[in-house]
Write an enzyme that holds these catalytic residues in place. Structure first.
Site, PDB file in Angstrom:
ATOM      1  N   TYR A  45      -8.769   1.603   4.386  1.00  0.00           N
ATOM      2  CA  TYR A  45      -7.437   1.201   3.894  1.00  0.00           C
ATOM      3  C   TYR A  45      -6.689   0.458   5.009  1.00  0.00           C
ATOM      4  CZ  TYR A  45      -8.460   4.742   0.304  1.00  0.00           C
ATOM      5  OH  TYR A  45      -9.027   5.474  -0.709  1.00  0.00           O
ATOM      6  N   ASN A  89       2.245   2.428   0.338  1.00  0.00           N
ATOM      7  CA  ASN A  89       3.613   2.851   0.086  1.00  0.00           C
ATOM      8  C   ASN A  89       3.883   4.339   0.343  1.00  0.00           C
ATOM      9  OD1 ASN A  89       5.991   3.584  -1.316  1.00  0.00           O
ATOM     10  ND2 ASN A  89       5.859   1.808  -2.654  1.00  0.00           N
ATOM     11  N   TRP A  90       3.268   5.221  -0.461  1.00  0.00           N
ATOM     12  CA  TRP A  90       3.648   6.636  -0.282  1.00  0.00           C
ATOM     13  C   TRP A  90       3.032   7.219   0.979  1.00  0.00           C
ATOM     14  CZ3 TRP A  90       1.768  11.215  -3.800  1.00  0.00           C
ATOM     15  CH2 TRP A  90       0.414  11.134  -4.088  1.00  0.00           C
ATOM     16  N   ASP A  91       1.908   6.665   1.431  1.00  0.00           N
ATOM     17  CA  ASP A  91       1.372   7.096   2.725  1.00  0.00           C
ATOM     18  C   ASP A  91       2.426   6.911   3.814  1.00  0.00           C
ATOM     19  OD1 ASP A  91      -0.883   6.023   0.975  1.00  0.00           O
ATOM     20  OD2 ASP A  91      -2.077   6.947   2.555  1.00  0.00           O
ATOM     21  N   TYR A  97     -11.331  -4.553   2.725  1.00  0.00           N
ATOM     22  CA  TYR A  97     -10.774  -3.897   1.533  1.00  0.00           C
ATOM     23  C   TYR A  97     -10.823  -4.836   0.333  1.00  0.00           C
ATOM     24  CZ  TYR A  97      -7.487  -1.639  -1.650  1.00  0.00           C
ATOM     25  OH  TYR A  97      -6.907  -1.060  -2.754  1.00  0.00           O
ATOM     26  N   GLY A 145      -0.912   7.100  -7.474  1.00  0.00           N
ATOM     27  CA  GLY A 145      -1.355   7.671  -6.200  1.00  0.00           C
ATOM     28  C   GLY A 145      -2.560   8.583  -6.390  1.00  0.00           C
ATOM     29  N   ASP A 198      -5.404   8.078  -7.945  1.00  0.00           N
ATOM     30  CA  ASP A 198      -6.071   6.932  -8.564  1.00  0.00           C
ATOM     31  C   ASP A 198      -7.186   7.286  -9.534  1.00  0.00           C
ATOM     32  OD1 ASP A 198      -4.598   6.177  -6.333  1.00  0.00           O
ATOM     33  OD2 ASP A 198      -5.975   4.584  -5.757  1.00  0.00           O
ATOM     34  N   TYR A 231     -12.946  11.903  -5.258  1.00  0.00           N
ATOM     35  CA  TYR A 231     -11.519  11.979  -4.982  1.00  0.00           C
ATOM     36  C   TYR A 231     -10.678  12.051  -6.246  1.00  0.00           C
ATOM     37  CZ  TYR A 231      -9.749   7.029  -4.886  1.00  0.00           C
ATOM     38  OH  TYR A 231      -9.304   5.783  -5.180  1.00  0.00           O
ATOM     39  N   GLU A 270      -9.174  12.668   4.824  1.00  0.00           N
ATOM     40  CA  GLU A 270      -8.343  12.169   3.726  1.00  0.00           C
ATOM     41  C   GLU A 270      -8.025  13.297   2.745  1.00  0.00           C
ATOM     42  OE1 GLU A 270     -10.275   8.964   1.675  1.00  0.00           O
ATOM     43  OE2 GLU A 270      -8.577   8.554   0.353  1.00  0.00           O
TER      44      GLU A 270
END
Ligand code: GLC
Length: 424
Positions: free
Chosen positions: A28, A33-35, A80, A162, A164, A350, A394
């Site tokens: 990444y 954003n939220w990270d 990416y 988020g 995903d 994930y 992660e």
């Protein structure tokens, strides 16, 4: 200073790309954003100017309509997919065209409070533009993602959640065509095991949605009308309300009383709508598929995130907590993104089973809010222990505790700083 606390800070330094933090190297390689919102709260524990900067760099990506996109492509990288040429958005710092959970408002208030506590004389001046960005973004959520004024905001792409790859999207995604003219070049599989990532077919659908919205020129009204995927979602709405509460407090501190009232009204509307999504038989909250009109029954962590934004009556709270305990039973690392007796449970893929430190952070806040500090404390300890035993991964396999996905992950480092309670 304990070693791991230092290690968490070292990870944030290693992932710094010039005032913003990438989630992890290579997998990444941009600002997410939220990270960044979680990371800013981590920085606030020991470096307030850097915490502010993280949020300021995120706002560089804000669109004129108020949206803060899910990725800001500050500098090129070829590790990416999909990059700016697939998104085809018009913003000058290239960005993606969709958003992500609005943790930002919580972060702005958190950093502001830390700045005030540290006696920073410029705190309010530095907070003000961030507060204004947050307010603009919250207005965007209601205008663009809830134009009918229901109080629940909708997602037009799974990545906007988020979460995903959550099974919550399976039925809705099955309706999305796999056709796309974009050449799909999976870069993620070069960094982590395919068994932990989405399947190729999922990627075709993800990109079909991007193609569709790019063809609408990313216009919110056209997207709303033509979206092949539209979910009124409880996790995002709960985060929006929690952030809304924080920016309402900021509005009052900054003397913006009319805006404070406006924000309070948005929060009240959404709280009511969230409460209506409680399903007693399931003992959790559910999202709604706006295309089929059906509740989404797939069991995921999202069903408990509303604790963050609601002061529940004891009967509801206790039922939700009992269900959470059931899901956590026998787990080495709680809180699983799906329960292990669910047919779709996959411990390492994930969002289909694994536990996430940042989800735990939100659940801990929600449990504390609802007077379940006992459960909050168990979850806090278990999250800290997971990181101390398995590293800053992660996310974690809930059955074995193994760290999965990307390593040296920024939001896990930030969560450790926040949840370990250790001070520099
Ligand atoms: C994955 C996650 C998303 C996160 C991003 C960067 O896409 O699902 O929530 O923001 O990685 O860490």
């Amino acid at each position: 200073m304990p070693d791991l606390y230092q290690k968490a800070r070292d990870i944030l330094i290693a992932n710094d790309r010039g005032g913003y933090t990438v989630p992890t190297d290579r997998l990444y390689p941009f600002q997410w954003n939220w990270d960044s919102a979680f990371v800013a709260m981590g920085f606030a524990a020991y470096d307030i100017p850097r915490a502010y900067q993280e949020l300021e760099r995120l706002v560089e990506g804000q669109w004129s309509d108020g949206m803060i996109p899910h990725i800001i492509f500050h500098a090129p990288s070829d590790t990416y997919f999909p990059g700016p040429s697939v998104w085809r958005t018009a913003h000058t710092v290239p960005t993606s065209g969709i958003s992500q959970p609005p943790v930002f408002g919580m972060a702005v208030k958190h950093v502001h409070d830390a700045a005030i506590a540290a006696g920073k004389p410029d705190a309010s001046a530095r907070t003000l533009p961030l507060y204004e960005a947050a307010l603009k973004w919250h207005r965007w959520w209601y205008a663009a993602r809830d134009p009918e004024g229901t109080g629940l905001v909708a997602l037009l792409h799974p990545w906007e959640s988020g979460s995903d790859n959550s099974p919550a999207w399976d039925l809705a995604m099955a309706r999305v065509p796999t056709t796309t003219d974009t050449v799909i070049v999976r870069k993620d599989l070069g960094h982590v095991d395919a068994a932990m990532r989405p399947r190729d077919e999922d990627y075709k659908r993800f990109i079909h949605l991007v193609d569709t919205y790019a063809a609408f020129g990313w216009d919110p009204a056209r997207q709303w009308r033509g979206a092949p995927f539209k979910i009124a979602e409880v996790q995002t709405t709960a985060i929006l309300v929690k952030s809304g509460e924080e920016i309402e407090k900021l509005a009052r501190l900054l003397g913006r009383h009319e805006e404070a009232d406006e924000i309070a009204a948005m929060n009240a509307l959404s709280r009511k709508a969230l409460l209506a999504q409680w399903r007693p038989a399931l003992r959790r909250f559910v999202s709604r598929d706006l295309i089929s009109g059906e509740d989404i029954h797939a069991p995921t962590q999202a069903g408990f995130i509303p604790l963050l934004a609601l002061d529940l009556e004891p009967a509801i709270r206790d039922a939700a907590c009992e269900e959470m305990k059931l899901w956590s039973n026998g787990m080495i690392v709680a809180f699983p993104s799906t329960p292990k007796d669910y047919a779709g449970f996959e411990a390492k893929r994930y969002w289909r089973g694994p536990s996430w430190a940042i989800i735990n952070w939100l659940l801990i806040d929600g449990l504390n809010r609802n007077d379940r500090s006992d459960m909050a404390e168990d979850l806090r300890r278990s999250t800290v222990r997971a990181i101390e035993t398995n590293g800053f991964a992660e996310y974690f396999d809930p059955l074995t505790g193994e760290g999965c996905g990307g390593l040296d992950f920024s939001w896990t480092a930030a969560a450790y700083i926040e949840l370990s309670g250790k001070v520099a």
